[in-house]
Design a protein around this motif. Sequence first.
Motif, PDB file in Angstrom:
ATOM      1  N   PRO A   1       0.830  -1.216   0.000  1.00 43.31           N
ATOM      2  CA  PRO A   1       0.000   0.000   0.000  1.00 43.31           C
ATOM      3  C   PRO A   1       0.860   1.260   0.000  1.00 43.31           C
ATOM      4  O   PRO A   1       1.921   1.304   0.630  1.00 43.31           O
ATOM      5  CB  PRO A   1      -0.814  -0.131   1.296  1.00 43.31           C
ATOM      6  N   ASN A   2       0.360   2.255  -0.690  1.00 45.41           N
ATOM      7  CA  ASN A   2       1.049   3.541  -0.774  1.00 45.41           C
ATOM      8  C   ASN A   2       0.147   4.589  -0.127  1.00 45.41           C
ATOM      9  O   ASN A   2      -0.943   4.888  -0.637  1.00 45.41           O
ATOM     10  CB  ASN A   2       1.315   3.889  -2.248  1.00 45.41           C
ATOM     11  N   LEU A   3       0.589   5.113   0.997  1.00 40.64           N
ATOM     12  CA  LEU A   3      -0.211   6.079   1.760  1.00 40.64           C
ATOM     13  C   LEU A   3       0.471   7.434   1.700  1.00 40.64           C
ATOM     14  O   LEU A   3       1.672   7.556   1.976  1.00 40.64           O
ATOM     15  CB  LEU A   3      -0.348   5.619   3.215  1.00 40.64           C
ATOM     16  N   SER A   4      -0.304   8.458   1.336  1.00 35.88           N
ATOM     17  CA  SER A   4       0.264   9.804   1.244  1.00 35.88           C
ATOM     18  C   SER A   4      -0.735  10.813   1.808  1.00 35.88           C
ATOM     19  O   SER A   4      -1.941  10.554   1.898  1.00 35.88           O
ATOM     20  CB  SER A   4       0.601  10.158  -0.204  1.00 35.88           C
ATOM     21  N   ALA A   5      -0.215  11.940   2.205  1.00 32.61           N
ATOM     22  CA  ALA A   5      -1.046  13.018   2.741  1.00 32.61           C
ATOM     23  C   ALA A   5      -0.661  14.322   2.066  1.00 32.61           C
ATOM     24  O   ALA A   5       0.512  14.543   1.724  1.00 32.61           O
ATOM     25  CB  ALA A   5      -0.873  13.126   4.252  1.00 32.61           C
ATOM     26  N   SER A   6      -1.634  15.180   1.863  1.00 32.41           N
ATOM     27  CA  SER A   6      -1.372  16.484   1.246  1.00 32.41           C
ATOM     28  C   SER A   6      -2.261  17.531   1.902  1.00 32.41           C
ATOM     29  O   SER A   6      -3.321  17.209   2.473  1.00 32.41           O
ATOM     30  CB  SER A   6      -1.621  16.435  -0.266  1.00 32.41           C
ATOM     31  N   GLY A   7      -1.812  18.728   1.827  1.00 35.74           N
ATOM     32  CA  GLY A   7      -2.593  19.826   2.401  1.00 35.74           C
ATOM     33  C   GLY A   7      -2.510  21.068   1.520  1.00 35.74           C
ATOM     34  O   GLY A   7      -1.527  21.260   0.793  1.00 35.74           O
ATOM     35  N   ASN A   8      -3.559  21.910   1.585  1.00 33.80           N
ATOM     36  CA  ASN A   8      -3.574  23.109   0.769  1.00 33.80           C
ATOM     37  C   ASN A   8      -4.298  24.216   1.527  1.00 33.80           C
ATOM     38  O   ASN A   8      -5.343  23.986   2.151  1.00 33.80           O
ATOM     39  CB  ASN A   8      -4.292  22.812  -0.565  1.00 33.80           C
TER      40      ASN A   8
ATOM     41  N   TYR B   1     -10.989  32.475   2.396  1.00 35.83           N
ATOM     42  CA  TYR B   1      -9.948  31.541   2.851  1.00 35.83           C
ATOM     43  C   TYR B   1     -10.469  30.109   2.786  1.00 35.83           C
ATOM     44  O   TYR B   1     -11.602  29.819   3.187  1.00 35.83           O
ATOM     45  CB  TYR B   1      -9.518  31.870   4.281  1.00 35.83           C
ATOM     46  N   ASN B   2      -9.626  29.217   2.259  1.00 38.51           N
ATOM     47  CA  ASN B   2      -9.988  27.813   2.090  1.00 38.51           C
ATOM     48  C   ASN B   2      -8.793  26.931   2.465  1.00 38.51           C
ATOM     49  O   ASN B   2      -7.650  27.247   2.130  1.00 38.51           O
ATOM     50  CB  ASN B   2     -10.384  27.513   0.647  1.00 38.51           C
ATOM     51  N   ALA B   3      -9.088  25.838   3.162  1.00 43.25           N
ATOM     52  CA  ALA B   3      -8.037  24.875   3.534  1.00 43.25           C
ATOM     53  C   ALA B   3      -8.532  23.463   3.236  1.00 43.25           C
ATOM     54  O   ALA B   3      -9.722  23.168   3.422  1.00 43.25           O
ATOM     55  CB  ALA B   3      -7.677  24.998   5.008  1.00 43.25           C
ATOM     56  N   THR B   4      -7.628  22.640   2.753  1.00 43.77           N
ATOM     57  CA  THR B   4      -7.985  21.254   2.408  1.00 43.77           C
ATOM     58  C   THR B   4      -6.892  20.318   2.894  1.00 43.77           C
ATOM     59  O   THR B   4      -5.703  20.566   2.692  1.00 43.77           O
ATOM     60  CB  THR B   4      -8.152  21.080   0.888  1.00 43.77           C
ATOM     61  N   GLY B   5      -7.286  19.241   3.566  1.00 45.39           N
ATOM     62  CA  GLY B   5      -6.353  18.180   3.967  1.00 45.39           C
ATOM     63  C   GLY B   5      -6.818  16.852   3.392  1.00 45.39           C
ATOM     64  O   GLY B   5      -7.995  16.498   3.531  1.00 45.39           O
ATOM     65  N   THR B   6      -5.920  16.125   2.733  1.00 46.82           N
ATOM     66  CA  THR B   6      -6.310  14.895   2.035  1.00 46.82           C
ATOM     67  C   THR B   6      -5.352  13.771   2.387  1.00 46.82           C
ATOM     68  O   THR B   6      -4.126  13.962   2.422  1.00 46.82           O
ATOM     69  CB  THR B   6      -6.294  15.099   0.511  1.00 46.82           C
ATOM     70  N   VAL B   7      -5.918  12.600   2.662  1.00 43.31           N
ATOM     71  CA  VAL B   7      -5.137  11.377   2.848  1.00 43.31           C
ATOM     72  C   VAL B   7      -5.525  10.403   1.734  1.00 43.31           C
ATOM     73  O   VAL B   7      -6.727  10.129   1.541  1.00 43.31           O
ATOM     74  CB  VAL B   7      -5.385  10.734   4.225  1.00 43.31           C
ATOM     75  N   THR B   8      -4.524   9.903   1.003  1.00 42.57           N
ATOM     76  CA  THR B   8      -4.776   9.032  -0.145  1.00 42.57           C
ATOM     77  C   THR B   8      -4.116   7.677   0.065  1.00 42.57           C
ATOM     78  O   THR B   8      -2.934   7.599   0.426  1.00 42.57           O
ATOM     79  CB  THR B   8      -4.224   9.657  -1.445  1.00 42.57           C
ATOM     80  N   LEU B   9      -4.881   6.622  -0.144  1.00 41.85           N
ATOM     81  CA  LEU B   9      -4.375   5.256  -0.051  1.00 41.85           C
ATOM     82  C   LEU B   9      -4.493   4.603  -1.430  1.00 41.85           C
ATOM     83  O   LEU B   9      -5.584   4.587  -2.016  1.00 41.85           O
ATOM     84  CB  LEU B   9      -5.157   4.451   0.991  1.00 41.85           C
ATOM     85  N   GLN B  10      -3.362   4.061  -1.938  1.00 36.13           N
ATOM     86  CA  GLN B  10      -3.364   3.367  -3.222  1.00 36.13           C
ATOM     87  C   GLN B  10      -2.782   1.970  -3.036  1.00 36.13           C
ATOM     88  O   GLN B  10      -1.770   1.796  -2.349  1.00 36.13           O
ATOM     89  CB  GLN B  10      -2.554   4.144  -4.267  1.00 36.13           C
ATOM     90  N   GLN B  11      -3.424   0.995  -3.626  1.00 32.47           N
ATOM     91  CA  GLN B  11      -2.980  -0.388  -3.510  1.00 32.47           C
ATOM     92  C   GLN B  11      -3.131  -1.082  -4.863  1.00 32.47           C
ATOM     93  O   GLN B  11      -4.191  -1.039  -5.481  1.00 32.47           O
ATOM     94  CB  GLN B  11      -3.808  -1.130  -2.456  1.00 32.47           C
TER      95      GLN B  11
END
Length: 446
Positions: free
Chosen positions: A68-75, A108-118
């Motif tokens: 599994p490939n787990l990543s996080a991003s924020g904006n 103002y806008n904020a986004t947090g994302t967690v992505t799981l790829q398998q």
Amino acid sequence: MSLLKSVLFTGLILISAKAISQQPAVHTFSLKDCIDYAMKNNVQVKNALLDIEIQKEDNRSTTARALPNLSASGNYTGYVKIPTQLLPGEFFGQPAGTYVPVQFGTKYNATGTVTLQQTLFDGQVFVGLQARRASIDYRQRAQAITEDIIRLNIYKIYYQLVVSRTQIEQLDANISRSKNLLHVTSEMYKNGFAEKIEADKTSVQLANLETEKSSALNSIRNGYYGLKFLMGMPQKDSLVLTDSVTEQQLKQGLLNEGIYDYNNRNDYQLMETLNKLNEYNVKRYKLSYYPTLGVTGIYQRSGQGNAFNVFSKGQWFTASYIGLNLTVPIFSGFQKNADLKKARLQLQQSQNQLANLKDSIDQSIAKAVNDYHTAITTLDYQKKNVSLAEQVYAQAQKKYESGLGSTLDITNAQADLRVAQSNYVNAMYDAAIAKIDYLYAIGELK
């Protein structure tokens, strides 16, 4: 004052310790000791071991593609001016075909994302996982071949240096004989029973023997330099060889002719492993025509507000989904077809090389057996020849000392003895090399 003395005393201790560490070491080594030392210190062996570690890391990289490939991003976005959108005028009672500019959203806008790829199915990835063990085997066999070559060369240089002891012993004996002869000839000349030229000839022979010994010692020193370099030993260190070689050792425990196993050779196992890797390569490109399937999961939190600190004063919303990704290869410009054909051709090459290696091993073993038989036969002849030459010299010396022989007789006898001794030393070394080559050919040089 006491502090200064303490500092000086500590400095002297450190200097002394450094001086001691730089003292040349003395190594008293058997053949096995030399090989063990080389397996730990030879640069080629070290690099071959590092190649194995590098391959292990490559395998970890291959394994990662199936995990599994787990990543996080924020904006975080702060609009200086909120974007404007044009909406149809009919929405606001305006004539058709007109547009009304409208600003949507918050400043103002904020986004947090967690992505799981398998990866669920990827033929090339799975083949890579299957080939991991073969890849390590390939590196390990390459490392074993490096050790085999180092071991072979150490054997040859070691025994060359050991056999050279016999050469020096023979030269010392000849020098002793020449000194005795020179003494007898000088006395006979003083008493009028020999001419001065006879004493001069003996002096020339003695000088030639001393020169020959000096040259032999120089070659031996160079041999030690080469052996220490091969072992990875500092040249400043001293090396003392403890093993010896005898005719009985050279003839003992050898030549089970016609009985050998190709798998005893590391180069044969290496080529078999290369075949396996090429088979995996063909399989990999075959599976490149198959679709790939993966799963993706997203969890997202979005915050919106008109205050700068949107994290505490904004409104937050959650979004998430799980999806399947299916990729079906349709046309790749014939690249897959070319890669598959190339892999098949490379497999044919390695199969041809394996068959050729078998023939090469058969030939090298047959040659090694023949060379060994010849070397042992020659050694027996040269041993008898040395014994006969010593007898001839002894008889010539007795005749000369009794006045019944000439200087020419004893000079010729001494020259024949030197040739016989030199041939014997060469025959011993040739026999040792023939035995070493045979053991290497059948994969039993340990």
